[in-house]
Write an enzyme that holds these catalytic residues in place. Structure first.
Site, PDB file in Angstrom:
ATOM      1  N   HIS A   1      54.196  35.797  52.926  1.00 62.67           N
ATOM      2  CA  HIS A   1      55.486  35.496  52.310  1.00 62.67           C
ATOM      3  C   HIS A   1      56.282  34.517  53.159  1.00 62.67           C
ATOM      4  O   HIS A   1      57.511  34.562  53.174  1.00 62.67           O
ATOM      5  CB  HIS A   1      56.288  36.785  52.078  1.00 62.67           C
ATOM      6  CG  HIS A   1      55.578  37.767  51.204  1.00 62.67           C
ATOM      7  ND1 HIS A   1      54.699  38.698  51.697  1.00 62.67           N
ATOM      8  CD2 HIS A   1      55.592  37.942  49.850  1.00 62.67           C
ATOM      9  CE1 HIS A   1      54.200  39.419  50.700  1.00 62.67           C
ATOM     10  NE2 HIS A   1      54.734  38.969  49.564  1.00 62.67           N
TER      11      HIS A   1
ATOM     12  N   GLU B   1      48.269  33.886  38.631  1.00 64.49           N
ATOM     13  CA  GLU B   1      48.834  32.560  38.855  1.00 64.49           C
ATOM     14  C   GLU B   1      48.038  31.468  38.148  1.00 64.49           C
ATOM     15  O   GLU B   1      48.620  30.500  37.629  1.00 64.49           O
ATOM     16  CB  GLU B   1      48.912  32.266  40.353  1.00 64.49           C
ATOM     17  CG  GLU B   1      49.976  33.046  41.102  1.00 64.49           C
ATOM     18  CD  GLU B   1      49.603  34.491  41.402  1.00 64.49           C
ATOM     19  OE1 GLU B   1      50.481  35.261  41.810  1.00 64.49           O
ATOM     20  OE2 GLU B   1      48.411  34.839  41.210  1.00 64.49           O
TER      21      GLU B   1
END
Length: 392
Positions: free
Chosen positions: A196, A126
């Protein structure tokens, strides 16, 4: 596929951890639960879990943007990206697994249509994804980065906060990366657990130089995403993943924009102001209906839409009228963006307030798995807060 493998591996680790706990879990706590619940037995039962804690009601069909077609939220994202790639030859889309469509299918078909040089996969990094996006934007490209889940945006935090947000300021406006947009699936989904389900908007709301936007449905999603892409500041666009398929509306097929930093009054009212964004708007829409039916209370519902910079004028104007404010979001209550709204309204509307400002948010714990229904600020918690506001 590496990112998808990470998702599966993390799930396996979580299951292993739970299994290890359960090995020694012939505990008094477990047996107490069995004794206390009249519906429990020693036989294994299949538990039914609801996927959503709200009912989605689509917005009216927009008429000002031309022809429409039926789209869910992820398809509205695809449509916005398609419009951008078609109209802007410098636009590029990149991230983990985006070349084959991404885990939520938001970029499906775009590589085949525009080529592998404009829609391409990145390594599972990321920090590298955002760093590359900054460089591409500085070089003149319209850079659209995807972080596969908002929960995994933290490795890129330094690149966003110390590089992207400050690039223009530190160069005296000689250079900027305003053409950078970072997309990420966001919020609870019914079964996402710790890694998540997170809503990290408040982390970035403390950072001047970027914009943070969260839509509530397909029509807003496309218009706001296109506004972020066109904006001359780096933007973070969080997409409520529980709405990817649950939210379906008639969405304009052509490109259009919805102004940033402009809240929308979805429903006018006179007794209580309700403020939220993303998925929580649909929870509060139900709360407003319940308050009217059961209490005779008129609620004004406001979708903030842009978290940073947020529309203080619309919110304060509403609170000056109603005298009461309830703010709700999924993120933990301490340091959540509701606290910033509450502080500002208290400063601006103190003499108008008829009751203390209420915040109904997530708890100060990691996001749970099987206990998600207890964690989320559902309509019953919000409705109870409305009753307290009225009876204060």
């Amino acid at each position: 596929m590496a990112a998808a493998a990470r998702f599966l591996l993390k799930g396996a680790v979580s299951k292993a951890s739970i299994a290890n706990v359960n090995v020694g879990a012939q505990s008094s706590f477990g047996f107490t639960l069995l004794r206390l619940s009249p519906n429990c037995s020693s036989k294994t039962k299949t538990q039914r879990r609801n996927a959503a804690h709200f009912t989605y009601h689509p917005d009216p069909v927009p008429t000002e943007y031309g022809p429409t077609t039926k789209m869910n939220l992820f398809q509205s994202v695809t449509s916005a990206l398609d419009n951008t790639l078609a109209s802007d030859p410098t636009a590029v889309i990149f991230g983990e697994d985006v070349a084959f469509g991404g885990v939520f299918r938001c970029t499906v078909g775009l590589r085949d249509k525009y080529g592998k040089d404009r829609v391409f996969n990145t390594p599972l990094c990321e920090q590298g994804i955002v760093g590359f996006g900054i460089g591409a934007a500085v070089a003149g490209a319209t850079a659209i980065a995807e972080i596969q889940f908002a929960d995994y945006i933290y490795p890129a935090f330094d690149q966003i906060v110390n590089e992207a947000a400050k690039y223009r300021y530190r160069s005296g406006n000689l250079f900027d990366c305003g053409n950078l947009t970072i997309r990420a699936p966001w919020g609870c989904v019914g079964h996402g657990s710790l890694y998540h389900s997170q809503s990290p908007e408040a982390f970035f709301a403390h950072c001047p130089g970027i914009k943070v936007v969260i839509p509530r449905g397909p029509v807003q999603c496309k218009g706001l995403l296109l506004s972020c892409i066109a904006d001359q500041n780096p933007c973070i666009f969080f997409e409520p993943k529980i709405l990817y398929r649950a939210a379906v509306e008639q969405v304009p097929t052509e490109a259009y924009t919805i102004p940033l930093s402009q809240a929308e009054v979805i429903q006018e009212g006179s007794d209580v102001t309700l403020v939220a964004w993303g998925t929580q708007i649909h929870v509060l829409r139900e709360v407003a209906n319940m308050a009217q039916e059961k209490l005779g209370v008129s609620c004004e519902l406001i979708d903030l839409q842009t978290i940073l910079p947020w529309d203080t004028e619309t919110v304060c104007k509403s609170v000056a009228k109603t005298g009461r404010l309830l703010i709700s979001h999924e993120a933990p209550i301490t340091g959540g963006f509701a606290a910033e709204i509450s502080s500002t309204v208290q400063e601006e509307c103190f003499l108008n307030l008829e009751a203390p400002i209420a915040r109904v948010c997530g708890y100060d714990t990691p996001f749970p798995h099987i206990f998600e229904p207890f964690y989320i600020p559902d309509k019953w918690k919000c409705f109870d807060a409305v009753k307290k506001l009225i009876s204060y």
